[in-house]
Design an enzyme around this catalytic site. Structure first.
Site, mmCIF file in Angstrom:
data_model
loop_
_atom_site.group_PDB
_atom_site.id
_atom_site.type_symbol
_atom_site.label_atom_id
_atom_site.label_comp_id
_atom_site.label_asym_id
_atom_site.label_seq_id
_atom_site.Cartn_x
_atom_site.Cartn_y
_atom_site.Cartn_z
ATOM 1 C CB SER A 3 74.208 32.306 -43.421
ATOM 2 O OG SER A 3 74.998 31.400 -44.171
ATOM 3 C CE1 TYR B 28 78.308 36.311 -42.305
ATOM 4 C CE2 TYR B 28 78.289 34.075 -43.192
ATOM 5 C CZ TYR B 28 77.736 35.345 -43.117
ATOM 6 O OH TYR B 28 76.605 35.637 -43.838
#
Length: 245
Positions: free
Chosen positions: A136, A149
């Site tokens: 990501s 995360y």
């Protein structure tokens, strides 16, 4: 993207929904034999109907022992996509041990474990292989409330490089794709629930858009294929220019 993976066997984690599911479908359509791994059996049942002949494996990759049992004898794999991940939204000051451990077990530790199993098989067979880790843009820039995360994706960046360095002599390539918000069903729901934040975030992207699932899948297929034969230890940004702004 017109690519052929005929005669190759691929393993995709997080295959039940979103990016993972569409990656399975694309690989299947391109001639690969696909092992689809996810923790939700209903998703595997419906996926098998869409892609007859796939090999479904239902396991929680956050459980080391269960993963070893489920995938330890999986057989020869030529292509691996580590896509499984969870997002537990917590502000940094409220982050719990349980959420931190669960995030790292699923998002990072499973990549290590599954990749080790697959890479050892590639080395034993003496074949070249390709591994793609789905990361990501939060590996490089953080968003509020996503301390756990973001940390897992930052760790994945260095794990990808370490894997590429050590597996390279065995002709195994390792890369990542790093998308911005992706308009999966879940991504659409999140952007709808936080419409004002999503609007402002989209405006920070030079292309004024989020990523479609197809955009990410095409990058994964490119990295899996011989079209990227000299690419390893790298990450493709599928971020509509976000990190350039």
């Amino acid at each position: 993207m017109k690519l052929s993976f005929s005669g190759l066997r691929a393993l995709v984690t997080g295959a039940g929904k979103g990016i993972g599911r569409d990656t399975v479908k694309a690989l299947h359509a391109s001639g690969a034999k696909v092992v689809a791994v996810t923790r939700t059996n209903a998703d595997l049942v419906s996926l098998a109907k869409e892609c007859p002949g796939i090999e479904p494996v239902c396991v929680d990759l956050g459980d080391w022992e269960a993963t070893e049992k489920a995938l330890g004898g999986i057989g020869p794999v030529d292509l691996l996509v580590n896509n499984a991940a969870i997002v537990i939204a917590q502000p940094f000051l409220e982050a719990t041990k349980e959420a931190f451990d669960r995030s790292f077990h699923v998002n990072v530790r499973s990549v290590l474990q599954v990749s080790q199993m697959v890479a050892k098989g590639m080395i034993d067979r003496g074949v070249a292989g390709s591994i793609v880790n789905v990361s990501s843009i939060v590996a490089y820039v953080t968003f509020p409330g996503l301390a756990n995360y973001c940390s897992t994706k930052g760790a994945m960046t260095m794990l990808t490089k370490a894997m590429a360095m050590e597996l390279g002599p065995h002709k195994i390539r390792v890369n990542s794709v790093n998308p911005t918000v992706v308009l999966t069903d879940m991504g659409k729901k999140v952007t709808e629930d936080a419409a004002e934040f999503a609007k402002k975030l989209k405006e920070r992207h030079p292309l004024r858009k989020f990523a479609e699932v197809e955009d990410v899948v095409n990058s994964i297929l490119f990295l899996l294929s011989d079209s990227s034969a000299s690419t390893s230890g790298s990450g493709i940004l599928v971020d509509a220019g976000y990190l350039a702004s």
